[in-house]
Scaffold this motif. Structure first.
Motif, short mmCIF file in Angstrom:
data_model
loop_
_atom_site.label_atom_id
_atom_site.label_comp_id
_atom_site.label_asym_id
_atom_site.label_seq_id
_atom_site.Cartn_x
_atom_site.Cartn_y
_atom_site.Cartn_z
N ASP A 25 -27.58 24.95 -16.84
CA ASP A 25 -27.34 26.02 -15.87
C ASP A 25 -28.29 27.20 -16.11
OD1 ASP A 25 -25.34 24.71 -14.41
OD2 ASP A 25 -23.81 25.34 -15.83
N TYR A 26 -28.49 27.56 -17.37
CA TYR A 26 -29.42 28.65 -17.66
C TYR A 26 -30.84 28.32 -17.16
CZ TYR A 26 -26.27 31.47 -20.60
OH TYR A 26 -25.25 32.28 -21.06
N GLU A 27 -31.21 27.05 -17.23
CA GLU A 27 -32.54 26.65 -16.77
C GLU A 27 -32.69 26.82 -15.26
OE1 GLU A 27 -35.12 26.06 -18.72
OE2 GLU A 27 -33.77 26.39 -20.42
N ARG A 28 -31.59 26.85 -14.54
CA ARG A 28 -31.62 27.03 -13.08
C ARG A 28 -31.76 28.48 -12.65
NH1 ARG A 28 -26.33 24.86 -11.20
NH2 ARG A 28 -27.11 25.53 -9.18
N VAL A 29 -31.61 29.41 -13.59
CA VAL A 29 -31.69 30.83 -13.25
C VAL A 29 -33.17 31.25 -13.23
CG1 VAL A 29 -31.07 33.18 -13.94
CG2 VAL A 29 -29.45 31.30 -14.34
N PRO A 30 -33.64 31.75 -12.08
CA PRO A 30 -35.03 32.23 -12.03
C PRO A 30 -35.23 33.37 -13.03
CG PRO A 30 -34.09 32.06 -9.82
CD PRO A 30 -32.96 31.87 -10.79
N ASN A 31 -36.34 33.32 -13.76
CA ASN A 31 -36.60 34.32 -14.78
C ASN A 31 -36.50 35.74 -14.23
OD1 ASN A 31 -37.19 34.52 -17.63
ND2 ASN A 31 -39.12 35.46 -17.03
N VAL A 39 -23.26 39.24 -12.91
CA VAL A 39 -22.31 38.34 -13.58
C VAL A 39 -21.10 39.18 -13.99
CG1 VAL A 39 -21.96 36.78 -15.54
CG2 VAL A 39 -24.22 36.94 -14.47
N GLU A 40 -19.92 38.64 -13.72
CA GLU A 40 -18.69 39.33 -14.13
C GLU A 40 -18.70 39.56 -15.65
OE1 GLU A 40 -13.98 38.19 -14.53
OE2 GLU A 40 -15.18 37.11 -13.05
N GLY A 41 -18.48 40.81 -16.05
CA GLY A 41 -18.52 41.15 -17.48
C GLY A 41 -17.21 40.86 -18.18
N LYS A 160 -19.12 31.62 -14.77
CA LYS A 160 -19.73 32.85 -14.27
C LYS A 160 -21.20 32.66 -13.93
CE LYS A 160 -16.58 35.79 -16.91
NZ LYS A 160 -16.49 36.84 -17.94
N ILE A 161 -21.93 31.89 -14.74
CA ILE A 161 -23.35 31.64 -14.48
C ILE A 161 -23.52 30.80 -13.22
CG2 ILE A 161 -25.43 30.45 -15.36
CD1 ILE A 161 -24.83 33.18 -16.68
N ARG A 162 -22.69 29.81 -13.05
CA ARG A 162 -22.78 28.98 -11.85
C ARG A 162 -22.49 29.80 -10.59
NH1 ARG A 162 -22.99 23.48 -12.81
NH2 ARG A 162 -21.77 22.94 -10.97
N ASN A 166 -25.14 30.43 -7.58
CA ASN A 166 -24.77 30.15 -6.18
C ASN A 166 -24.92 31.39 -5.29
OD1 ASN A 166 -24.21 27.45 -6.68
ND2 ASN A 166 -22.05 27.83 -7.08
N ASN A 167 -24.65 32.56 -5.84
CA ASN A 167 -24.73 33.79 -5.07
C ASN A 167 -26.14 34.34 -4.96
OD1 ASN A 167 -21.96 33.77 -4.68
ND2 ASN A 167 -21.54 35.17 -6.37
#
Length: 171
Positions: A25-31, A39-41, A160-162, A166-167
């Protein structure tokens, strides 16, 4: 396997699987979005970044290793961490975020990988009785304390990351 690991092998599996899924999932986040708030804290009403979630997981992983190291050396452990009580976990999460605020996403991912590898290496060395045979902190076994602070928060962070992905992306 139950949702809560009951033995050494299940704990290793839970951490390994959670780590692998979260890493994907982290790999899917654009740098470009890794420091964006979204992200909800861990403190009610706060919004953090993807990098902050890694800081949180690194912080807890390092605490697990510190607790074990102190216990082996016969040192007193100041649970959950010196200067924090169990009812101050939000403030502790924010301290982890502050500690790693200047780290790049890539450096955070490498540190997270190292911490998880150190925890898995430790688990492979420990026997079943040490992990699950007796209470280690209050009523909790060492295995349960490790699970509370590794695979459990990893699953929570992954949700939260997913949601963030998605958002904020078209993926």
């Amino acid at each position: 396997m139950s949702s809560i690991p009951q033995n050494k092998n299940e704990l290793i599996q839970a951490i390994s699987v959670s780590y692998e899924k979260l890493t994907l999932d982290y790999e899917r986040v654009p740098n470009a979005l890794t420091r964006s708030l979204g992200v909800e804290g861990n403190v009610k009403g706060t919004i953090i970044s993807v990098c902050d979630t890694l800081a949180y997981l690194i912080g807890w992983g390092k605490l697990v290793l510190k607790w074990y190291d102190f216990s082996v050396k016969g040192k007193d452990i100041d649970f959950p961490e010196t200067g924090y009580q169990w009812n101050q976990l939000g403030a502790l999460a924010q301290a982890f975020q502050l500690e790693y605020k200047d780290w790049t996403f890539e450096k955070l991912k490498k540190e997270y990988q190292r911490v998880i590898q150190d925890i898995l290496t430790l688990l492979h060395k420990l026997d079943e009785h040490i992990l699950y045979g007796e209470a280690w902190y209050k009523q909790w076994t060492l295995g349960r304390m490790i699970q509370f602070n590794t695979s459990s928060p990893m699953k929570n962070v992954r949700t939260k990351i997913r949601r963030f992905i998605n958002n904020n992306t078209n993926k």
